[in-house]
Design an enzyme around this catalytic site. Structure first.
Site, PDB file in Angstrom:
ATOM      1  N   ASP A 148      42.375 -19.028 -48.895  1.00  0.00           N
ATOM      2  CA  ASP A 148      41.491 -18.125 -49.215  1.00  0.00           C
ATOM      3  C   ASP A 148      42.056 -16.701 -49.323  1.00  0.00           C
ATOM      4  O   ASP A 148      42.292 -16.154 -48.310  1.00  0.00           O
ATOM      5  CB  ASP A 148      40.294 -18.255 -48.308  1.00  0.00           C
ATOM      6  CG  ASP A 148      39.497 -19.478 -48.203  1.00  0.00           C
ATOM      7  OD1 ASP A 148      39.070 -19.979 -49.389  1.00  0.00           O
ATOM      8  OD2 ASP A 148      39.845 -20.273 -47.333  1.00  0.00           O
ATOM      9  N   ASP A 167      48.668 -19.441 -47.419  1.00  0.00           N
ATOM     10  CA  ASP A 167      47.574 -19.451 -47.223  1.00  0.00           C
ATOM     11  C   ASP A 167      46.593 -19.626 -48.450  1.00  0.00           C
ATOM     12  O   ASP A 167      46.912 -19.714 -49.422  1.00  0.00           O
ATOM     13  CB  ASP A 167      47.145 -18.198 -46.474  1.00  0.00           C
ATOM     14  CG  ASP A 167      45.592 -17.889 -46.379  1.00  0.00           C
ATOM     15  OD1 ASP A 167      45.040 -18.862 -45.562  1.00  0.00           O
ATOM     16  OD2 ASP A 167      45.070 -16.940 -46.874  1.00  0.00           O
ATOM     17  N   ASP A 183      47.471 -13.021 -46.893  1.00  0.00           N
ATOM     18  CA  ASP A 183      46.604 -12.123 -47.231  1.00  0.00           C
ATOM     19  C   ASP A 183      45.848 -11.444 -45.861  1.00  0.00           C
ATOM     20  O   ASP A 183      45.477 -10.495 -45.927  1.00  0.00           O
ATOM     21  CB  ASP A 183      45.465 -12.493 -48.183  1.00  0.00           C
ATOM     22  CG  ASP A 183      44.342 -12.880 -47.487  1.00  0.00           C
ATOM     23  OD1 ASP A 183      44.617 -14.076 -46.693  1.00  0.00           O
ATOM     24  OD2 ASP A 183      43.008 -12.472 -47.646  1.00  0.00           O
TER      25      ASP A 183
END
Length: 393
Positions: A28, A26, A185
């Site tokens: 961001d 991922d 995250d």
């Protein structure tokens, strides 16, 4: 169970793992600290429409949503006189100005380079639009070239938590989904990885507690990631018992060994992923420089956990720096933590960490960084780490 409890069953599970042939990241919050780079943009935008930022609402918002879903939620939640598309058109240029300042999170550059150099295919799969991904990574040297595949949510039928992004990334890399490892995250990202039948490592911020029950492994920081745990080539960049890291800068008031950060809005300047035992230098009251060991974790004694930062001088005791304003430069990493909270280290552990820091800070790889100074004159990074300038206590 905490989302950052590395001692959980997910970190220590001994169940057979599928052979990992590729890694999907991922973006961001996983590789880059977008949130801090763009801090203040949303509040500024709301002010234009006479609205006030609802901090409680923002703290509870879901991470990892697609842009359209996020825009719809904002327009409805703040009763803005806009359509979701109009909201996007107005606010995105404000964010674009800040994306150039996004910093890589600790361990991100290390992982990307490590996998690329050892021939492990890596992909970037984000709920951002592809053009926004390109803008965000444009100033991170080598990233675009090292990723085998880069995908945005506008390039698949549905974004996360749908598995489409991860499945398409695997397809383009020519690797079966069950042989892919995802590093995420957010809860939506972890759910998407599970739906794609992929193994998943979560490195969540403090608010994503659900990650601990959904991911195969939960870490505090990418610095804790061990490739060999997944059958991938191990790192070979440790120098004895210390890991060179990209410099971490922050400042605060040292009160009896605990550093309270200097912040503008009461929020930590350090990402949640800055966690563990580090070493470097501290300037006290803009006069003297000390070699230090710094433990960073979270203080769970309050309803809203805050950064717990403890500082120890490598040479001598802490009394010489107590109750002073400090500027800190961290350049090395010693270890993570298996507990929810970094508490005072026992004498033996502290002695070992000081010994590692002392030996490491004499080595050129730690003492001479080719980085751009971030501290204003007269306290540049060169001032802090120049051999003739450091006073050892």
């Amino acid at each position: 169970m905490s989302c950052c409890d590395c001692a959980s069953k997910h970190c220590n599970a001994e169940a057979p793992k599928p052979k990992i042939l590729a890694v999907i990241f991922d973006l961001d919050g996983t590789l880059i600290d977008t949130e801090r780079a763009t801090r203040g943009v949303f509040q500024e935008f709301l002010a234009r429409y006479g609205k006030v930022l609802d901090k409680e609402r923002e703290e509870k918002k879901s991470l990892g949503m697609t842009l359209k879903d996020s825009a719809t939620s904002v327009v409805k939640g703040y009763d803005l006189p806009l359509t979701p598309d109009q909201f996007i058109q107005e606010i995105i240029p404000m964010y674009q100005e800040k994306w150039l300042y996004t910093k890589a999170l600790p361990g991100a550059n290390r992982l990307i380079k490590h996998f690329h150099d050892r021939g492990v295919p890596i992909a970037l799969a984000s709920n951002s639009l592809r053009e926004y991904i390109d803008a965000k990574i444009s100033h991170h040297r080598g990233w675009k070239e090292r990723f085998s595949v880069i995908l945005g949510s506008d390039q698949v039928k549905a974004g996360k938590p749908s598995p489409d992004l991860f499945e398409e990334a695997a397809k383009q890399m020519g690797v079966d989904a069950v042989h892919c490892l995802v590093i995420e995250d957010s809860v939506v990202g972890v759910k998407a990885a599970n739906a794609a039948r992929m193994e998943v490592v979560a490195v969540p911020p403090r608010g994503e507690a659900t990650c601990s029950s959904l991911a195969n492994t939960v870490l505090h920081s990418l610095l804790e990631f061990q490739p060999e745990h997944w059958g991938l080539p191990p790192f070979e960049d440790w120098v004895d018992n210390a890991l060179p890291i990209e410099p971490i800068y922050f400042s605060g008031l040292n009160v009896n060994g605990f550093v309270s950060e200097v912040t503008e809005d009461g929020r930590s300047t350090l990402p949640d992923q800055v966690w563990g035992v580090f070493f470097g230098w501290a300037v006290a009251d803009m006069e003297k420089t000390y070699r230090v060991v710094v433990g960073i974790g979270l203080d769970y004694s309050s309803c809203s956990p805050n950064k717990n930062i403890q500082i120890y001088t490598v040479d001598g005791n802490n009394c010489c720096i107590s109750n002073q304003q400090m500027k800190l430069l961290l350049v090395g990493y010693i270890r993570g933590s298996n507990t929810k909270e970094i508490t005072s280290m026992d004498a033996e552990t502290l002695k070992e960490c000081k010994s590692i820091a002392s030996a490491s800070l004499d080595l050129p790889i730690f003492s001479h960084h080719g980085c751009v100074p971030l501290y204003p004159e007269p306290f540049s990074v060169e001032d802090m780490i120049g051999c003739d300038e450091i006073q050892q206590y």
